[in-house]
Enzyme design. Structure first.
Site, PDB file in Angstrom:
ATOM      1  CE  LYS A 140     -16.479  33.347   2.910  1.00 61.21           C
ATOM      2  NZ  LYS A 140     -15.509  32.339   2.438  1.00 61.21           N
TER       3      LYS A 140
ATOM      4  NE  ARG B  46     -18.486  23.498  -2.805  1.00 63.07           N
ATOM      5  CZ  ARG B  46     -17.223  23.142  -2.583  1.00 63.07           C
ATOM      6  NH1 ARG B  46     -16.902  21.869  -2.454  1.00 63.07           N
ATOM      7  NH2 ARG B  46     -16.277  24.048  -2.492  1.00 63.07           N
TER       8      ARG B  46
ATOM      9  CG  ASP C  85     -17.157  29.706   3.828  1.00 63.39           C
ATOM     10  OD1 ASP C  85     -17.925  30.418   3.148  1.00 63.39           O
ATOM     11  OD2 ASP C  85     -15.978  30.011   4.088  1.00 63.39           O
TER      12      ASP C  85
HETATM   13  N1  BES Z   1     -17.335  32.520  -1.819  1.00 64.86           N
HETATM   14  C1  BES Z   1     -16.378  31.595  -1.348  1.00 64.86           C
HETATM   15  C2  BES Z   1     -15.182  31.428  -2.275  1.00 64.86           C
HETATM   16  C3  BES Z   1     -14.320  32.610  -2.511  1.00 64.86           C
HETATM   17  C4  BES Z   1     -13.511  33.120  -1.508  1.00 64.86           C
HETATM   18  C5  BES Z   1     -14.272  33.158  -3.764  1.00 64.86           C
HETATM   19  C6  BES Z   1     -12.697  34.193  -1.765  1.00 64.86           C
HETATM   20  C7  BES Z   1     -13.456  34.236  -4.025  1.00 64.86           C
HETATM   21  C8  BES Z   1     -12.670  34.753  -3.014  1.00 64.86           C
HETATM   22  C9  BES Z   1     -16.990  30.217  -1.179  1.00 64.86           C
HETATM   23  O1  BES Z   1     -18.328  30.196  -0.823  1.00 64.86           O
HETATM   24  C10 BES Z   1     -16.218  29.561  -0.080  1.00 64.86           C
HETATM   25  O2  BES Z   1     -16.254  30.045   1.009  1.00 64.86           O
HETATM   26  N2  BES Z   1     -15.535  28.481  -0.427  1.00 64.86           N
HETATM   27  C11 BES Z   1     -14.731  27.783   0.506  1.00 64.86           C
HETATM   28  C12 BES Z   1     -14.944  26.312   0.272  1.00 64.86           C
HETATM   29  C13 BES Z   1     -14.389  25.450   1.364  1.00 64.86           C
HETATM   30  C14 BES Z   1     -15.197  25.607   2.617  1.00 64.86           C
HETATM   31  C15 BES Z   1     -14.421  24.015   0.886  1.00 64.86           C
HETATM   32  C16 BES Z   1     -13.281  28.159   0.263  1.00 64.86           C
HETATM   33  O3  BES Z   1     -12.891  28.354  -0.894  1.00 64.86           O
HETATM   34  O4  BES Z   1     -12.543  28.282   1.230  1.00 64.86           O
HETATM   35 ZN    ZN Z   2     -19.451  31.836  -1.417  1.00 67.33          ZN
HETATM   36 ZN    ZN Z   3     -18.636  30.307   1.293  1.00 65.85          ZN
END
Ligand code: BES
Ligand code: ZN
Ligand code: ZN
Length: 481
Positions: A260, A334, A330
């Site tokens: 990230k 899931r 990331d």
């Molecule tokens: N933990 C994050 C989602 C998240 C980000 C929740 C900010 C609350 C605030 C999750 O693991 C993630 O990184 N999801 C990605 C998925 C994508 C790679 C398909 C996202 O939401 O960008």
């Molecule tokens: Zn996450």
């Molecule tokens: Zn993530």
């Protein structure tokens, strides 16, 4: 050198399970009345008061605007009463926050609400008062709330205190930084809660996860210094209706090799917010003794990077047997959830609920305050919407729209963990999870933010429980004996 006189800081567990003074006090003749008054009725109310208060009121610029207060003195200069301004319309029924605001502003003392409150308004008053007393004080002192309330309806104390304790736990767990809230501590906290309520608990830790077939949990967490684990708590009589809670326990989400950017990583200590929600909810449930056979499953990991980190393009065989291609490291939540959901699904609970800080897309859709939920059970969705309105704890249904599932197709594995499209990310994440829930008749997935972006009365900036009160109210309605 640290001073030898310095007291060692309380351990994290001592902090989490600290004893706090009650925000409530017993009914007493000395309690100070609070009069909730809206702007329209305020002038008439003043006109009926004794000259001292009329004078006092006119020399203040108080207008009964929403969430303002006016302290009224007696002839000795002591506080004889308090007006709580309700603003334009009577917000009493609506939510707990005017009372949180009141509790925060009042000087030390014991107060009571001198007004006929409906059951719901009384509940909001008590809850707002209790939630505003929360402080996160593990690393820095913060003035405690000194005003105490005589609960308008003492019979509501049990539910209010259960929700306050559950919310406090969720907030604390989210607020604790990863250094002090890794998968190991999440395990210790779970052990502590299980012991307190006489629940059974098992934990599968580190390489034992591989041996037991929970490869996604192991793989996501294998680059972290602290071992991953699957926490499994069971409570309640064995032949009661089975309700299972599953919570995402990513103690920190760097994004893995699909790292990230720093701004997106900054707050990722909160990525165990789902685990914090299910532990908070479980605490409320066990405290009030709902008649269910409760199971809580928490896959706890840290999504970090090292030479042995899992990679984009890797293919993992899930506990269910489906193979999943990693499109993005990331999208780890899931992955760990799918193995836990499969395990939960094996025993076909009557109701299964999962909470996860799963997608940024959920925030794009509904903002920080409203968690979307996904379910195929229309009755459950309708019940949740009703409880959300009554509890002033919003949740909003988004569709498990089947045709989008093909976005998760992989040419070389049974499915991919991400879609190529940047659209509908919260829905595709929920559809991914749905592949792992086959036998359970009623399942709902909550994509929670678990965080207040700014300070509001009763809702301090930082970790927050969202949807917890709505779900608790639903469970009480269905299972209170
Ligand atoms: N933990 C994050 C989602 C998240 C980000 C929740 C900010 C609350 C605030 C999750 O693991 C993630 O990184 N999801 C990605 C998925 C994508 C790679 C398909 C996202 O939401 O960008
Ligand atoms: Zn996450
Ligand atoms: Zn993530």
């Amino acid at each position: 050198m640290p001073s030898t006189e310095t007291q060692p800081a309380a351990s994290t567990l001592d902090f989490i399970f600290r004893d706090l003074p009650s925000p409530f006090g017993p009914s007493s003749d000395d309690a100070i009345p609070v009069w909730p008054i809206d702007q329209e009725s305020y002038p008439d109310w003043v006109a009926q008061q004794e000259p001292l208060w009329q004078k006092w009121a006119s020399s203040s610029d108080f207008t009964a605007a929403k969430n303002t207060i006016l302290l009224l003195p007696d002839t000795q200069g002591e506080i004889a009463g308090v007006i709580l301004g309700l603003g334009q319309n009577n917000g009493l029924e609506a939510d707990p926050w005017p009372y949180a605001s009141l509790a925060k502003k009042l000087p030390a003392g014991l107060y009571y609400i001198d007004a006929p409150l409906s059951e719901q308004a009384a509940f909001h008053a008590g809850l707002g008062w209790a939630l505003s007393s929360y402080r996160f004080t593990h690393y820095k002192e913060n003035d405690p709330q000194k005003a105490r309330l005589v609960l308008p309806r003492p019979e509501q104390a049990e539910n209010i205190l259960a929700l306050a304790a559950g919310t406090q736990l969720t907030r604390d767990l989210v607020n604790l930084p990863t250094e002090d809230m890794g998968p190991d501590t999440l395990g210790d906290v779970s052990e502590h809660i299980a012991a307190e309520y006489g629940a059974q608990i098992t934990q599968i830790i580190g390489d034992d996860l591989l041996a037991a077939g929970y490869r996604t949990i192991h793989t996501v967490g294998r680059a972290a210094a602290k071992a991953s684990r699957l926490i499994d708590i069971t409570w309640g009589r064995s032949d009661a209706p089975k309700v299972t809670l599953v919570g995402k326990g990513v103690c920190f989400d760097t994004g893995g090799l699909d790292l990230k950017p720093s701004s997106a990583m900054r707050n990722m200590k909160k990525d165990m917010g789902g685990a914090a929600h299910v532990l908070g909810l479980a605490t409320a449930i066990m405290r009030t003794g709902l008649d269910i056979r409760l199971r809580v499953l928490i896959p706890a990991v840290e999504n970090n990077i090292s030479g042995n980190a899992f990679r984009p393009g890797d293919i993992i065989r899930t506990y269910k047997g489906l193979t999943v291609e990693i499109g993005n490291t990331d999208a780890e939540g899931r992955l760990i959830l799918c193995d836990a959901l499969t395990l939960a699904d094996e025993e076909q609970p009557e109701l299964m609920l999962d909470f996860a800080t799963l997608t940024g897309a959920a925030r794009v859709a509904l903002g920080a305050d409203i968690p979307p939920f996904f379910t195929d059970d229309h009755q459950l969705a309708a019940d949740l919407a009703n409880h959300a309105a009554a509890q002033a704890d919003p949740v909003w249904r988004l569709p498990l729209y089947g045709p989008y599932a093909e976005q998760l197709d992989s040419p070389i594995a049974d499915l991919c963990n991400v879609s190529d499209s940047s659209f509908a990310g919260a829905i595709t994440a929920a559809l991914y999870l749905k592949n792992f829930v086959e036998k359970t008749p009623s399942w709902v997935h909550f994509d929670v933010f678990a965080w207040n972006m700014a300070d509001r009365p009763g809702r301090p900036k930082g970790g927050e429980a969202m949807g917890l009160r709505s779900v608790y109210a639903l469970l009480c309605e269905r299972y209170k004996s």
